[in-house]
Write a protein that holds these residues in place. Sequence first.
Motif, PDB file in Angstrom:
ATOM      1  N   GLU A 190       3.069  13.584   3.422  1.00  0.00           N
ATOM      2  CA  GLU A 190       2.637  12.647   2.383  1.00  0.00           C
ATOM      3  C   GLU A 190       2.410  13.361   1.060  1.00  0.00           C
ATOM      4  O   GLU A 190       2.777  12.856  -0.011  1.00  0.00           O
ATOM      5  CB  GLU A 190       1.351  11.932   2.826  1.00  0.00           C
ATOM      6  N   PHE A 212       5.673  13.943  -0.553  1.00  0.00           N
ATOM      7  CA  PHE A 212       6.228  12.747  -1.176  1.00  0.00           C
ATOM      8  C   PHE A 212       5.620  12.537  -2.562  1.00  0.00           C
ATOM      9  O   PHE A 212       6.328  12.155  -3.513  1.00  0.00           O
ATOM     10  CB  PHE A 212       5.946  11.520  -0.310  1.00  0.00           C
ATOM     11  N   VAL A 213       4.311  12.767  -2.689  1.00  0.00           N
ATOM     12  CA  VAL A 213       3.637  12.580  -3.979  1.00  0.00           C
ATOM     13  C   VAL A 213       4.176  13.556  -5.015  1.00  0.00           C
ATOM     14  O   VAL A 213       4.394  13.210  -6.188  1.00  0.00           O
ATOM     15  CB  VAL A 213       2.114  12.742  -3.811  1.00  0.00           C
ATOM     16  N   GLN A 251       8.196   5.228  -7.597  1.00  0.00           N
ATOM     17  CA  GLN A 251       8.536   4.120  -6.705  1.00  0.00           C
ATOM     18  C   GLN A 251       8.960   4.592  -5.314  1.00  0.00           C
ATOM     19  O   GLN A 251       8.408   4.133  -4.305  1.00  0.00           O
ATOM     20  CB  GLN A 251       9.645   3.274  -7.344  1.00  0.00           C
ATOM     21  N   GLY A 253       8.252   7.413  -3.958  1.00  0.00           N
ATOM     22  CA  GLY A 253       7.090   8.089  -3.384  1.00  0.00           C
ATOM     23  C   GLY A 253       6.084   7.112  -2.810  1.00  0.00           C
ATOM     24  O   GLY A 253       5.489   7.342  -1.741  1.00  0.00           O
ATOM     25  N   LEU A 254       5.848   5.962  -3.517  1.00  0.00           N
ATOM     26  CA  LEU A 254       4.932   4.939  -3.030  1.00  0.00           C
ATOM     27  C   LEU A 254       5.430   4.357  -1.713  1.00  0.00           C
ATOM     28  O   LEU A 254       4.664   4.216  -0.743  1.00  0.00           O
ATOM     29  CB  LEU A 254       4.775   3.845  -4.079  1.00  0.00           C
ATOM     30  N   THR A 296       5.141   6.971   1.074  1.00  0.00           N
ATOM     31  CA  THR A 296       3.749   7.247   1.442  1.00  0.00           C
ATOM     32  C   THR A 296       3.161   6.096   2.241  1.00  0.00           C
ATOM     33  O   THR A 296       2.489   6.304   3.264  1.00  0.00           O
ATOM     34  CB  THR A 296       2.907   7.499   0.175  1.00  0.00           C
ATOM     35  N   SER A 315      -0.523   3.745  -6.733  1.00  0.00           N
ATOM     36  CA  SER A 315       0.437   4.841  -6.824  1.00  0.00           C
ATOM     37  C   SER A 315       0.494   5.598  -5.505  1.00  0.00           C
ATOM     38  O   SER A 315      -0.354   5.458  -4.626  1.00  0.00           O
ATOM     39  CB  SER A 315       0.038   5.793  -7.957  1.00  0.00           C
ATOM     40  N   SER A 316       1.547   6.427  -5.377  1.00  0.00           N
ATOM     41  CA  SER A 316       1.691   7.226  -4.165  1.00  0.00           C
ATOM     42  C   SER A 316       0.532   8.201  -4.008  1.00  0.00           C
ATOM     43  O   SER A 316       0.106   8.513  -2.892  1.00  0.00           O
ATOM     44  CB  SER A 316       3.028   7.976  -4.213  1.00  0.00           C
ATOM     45  N   ARG A 317      -0.014   8.680  -5.130  1.00  0.00           N
ATOM     46  CA  ARG A 317      -1.142   9.605  -5.065  1.00  0.00           C
ATOM     47  C   ARG A 317      -2.363   8.931  -4.464  1.00  0.00           C
ATOM     48  O   ARG A 317      -3.063   9.501  -3.619  1.00  0.00           O
ATOM     49  CB  ARG A 317      -1.455  10.128  -6.473  1.00  0.00           C
ATOM     50  N   MET A 329      -2.376   6.193  -2.522  1.00  0.00           N
ATOM     51  CA  MET A 329      -2.089   5.826  -1.134  1.00  0.00           C
ATOM     52  C   MET A 329      -2.156   7.034  -0.198  1.00  0.00           C
ATOM     53  O   MET A 329      -2.513   6.905   0.976  1.00  0.00           O
ATOM     54  CB  MET A 329      -0.709   5.181  -1.042  1.00  0.00           C
ATOM     55  N   ALA A 330      -1.809   8.217  -0.723  1.00  0.00           N
ATOM     56  CA  ALA A 330      -1.875   9.422   0.120  1.00  0.00           C
ATOM     57  C   ALA A 330      -3.307   9.727   0.534  1.00  0.00           C
ATOM     58  O   ALA A 330      -3.550  10.296   1.610  1.00  0.00           O
ATOM     59  CB  ALA A 330      -1.276  10.610  -0.624  1.00  0.00           C
TER      60      ALA A 330
END
Length: 564
Positions: A41, A44-45, A51, A53-54, A57, A258-260, A262-263
Amino acid sequence: MSGLRGVVGVGSHSWRSTSAGRAPGWFWRAVVTCLALFGLEIAFVVLLDPQPGLIATVSVNAACQAAAAAACFWTARRARAGDRRWRWLIGAMAASAAVSSLGTLAVALDSGAAQVTPAYALHLVLYGVGLAGVLSLPTDPADSRSGGVGRRSRGAGRWYAITMLDCVLIVGSIVLLEWGTVLAAVVRAGGTDLMQFLLDLGQLVAVLILVAVVVLIASFRRPRSPATFALLGTGLLAHGLAVNVFVYRAALGKIDFSSRTMAMFGLAPLLFLLAALVPVPGGTRHEGPAPPSPRAMWAHAMLPYVVLGAAGLLVVGKLSAGVRLDRFETYGMTGLLLVALGRQMLTLAENTRLLAEVRDRERQLHHQAFHDPLTGLANRALFTQRLQQTVAHDTDDVREGSSLSVLFLDLDEFKRVNDTFGHAAGDELLKISAERLRAGTRAVDTVARLGGDEFAVILDGGGPDNPRNVGERLAAAIQMPCLLAGRPYTPRASLGLVTVDSATRPTSPDILLHQADQAMYAAKRKRAGRLEVYQPDPAPGRPPCLPPNRTQPASASATGLSRL
């Protein structure tokens, strides 16, 4: 995920218990797998565009949550009864979170960005399930006041109630502090979706309650599996931190999917998974709850009020500075004070219950110290105490014509009863004899079992009955036929009686009991199953109250003992 399934498959035969102090190898492989997933994860960030990455994740989050639910459900089927409920509840929480993540993923794939839907409010139900799961985790109390099963269950219920009130006080005070220092100003500045903010604030309160429960259990309870509790509690703390950050972003008007962000939510389900896979210690038994230290008891009592006091100081400071409180602060502080009052009343009721239990145990210990456990009669200690008191206070009564008598009784051939019928029958004969003695005496008299098959009675001389008549009646009652082990049996007994009245001055308790004992042995030598009454020897030069030694038989019995 195939590696994780392999780990679960390897541990299917060895998960249930481990008597060693180390986890098996498959558990460490599960730890490595979880670390790899969380590292994925993070990758991915860092490496993917926002997009993709989100989407990646959220997909990994859903897979981790589904794996945590599967691990909880799988281990719940094989866990002991006391270790099963929390697994079902945390599994349900993880499964619901996985469904929510799939919904978020579907919206992100369809519109290119995650959005908030009205169903987002139902996510609060998950925290109630998680709270029930944490409270169901097997723990032992920090003290040993509880007695039987019923008392333990009632004590656990009270502990849950006090814990929930403490959590409301702590979390409510923290939210009030956050509102008064940061959140209120941010919301008033505008740019915030009020409905979204309230939903996020509700999640924050729910998560903080979970965190408070974890802290209280860690501080004032003893988890039976510390590793399980550590992983589960850390997962809840990580989830709470992620939600806290999310709420502040929402207050600033930045709904951050954001992916950050969600991680940050990916760590909790991995820790839940490991908590479910921790091997259950086998063959170990706790020696019993340790007594609480005064420091821990004070900390448990004062912690909620310390946080409430901080919120109160903030409110008082604003009022002193002339700042008007908003509705949230006014209603929040009023509600917290009412909760504190309820918590104090519950604590008072608990202290009253504990005081009643202490007094009840003191009465039980006193009764056990002075009563025979088999027959319920007074034991030798209580008999001696009452005889001393009676002799010490009866000097004036003797001069007025009242009397004091001591009866000594010994069951004949009691050993043969044990050998023929068994020791259970011997105990039954002792109970029958005790009940007959109790029924044949008054409430002012003292009936005692001195040990073995020996009984003694203190007869108060007041009343119409002559002590000799009472002794003869007791001798007849004791020797009535009865059933032992389903077979008829006629007990035999030897009885000795000594009386102190106006004609003989009071003597010491030991001498009185010794004289009754000598009279009983005179009856036993005659094998008459009757009552022998001690009479002082009138021979000159001999102490009137000292009979011959038990090993010197006949001189006193010929001149100083008469038989009824």
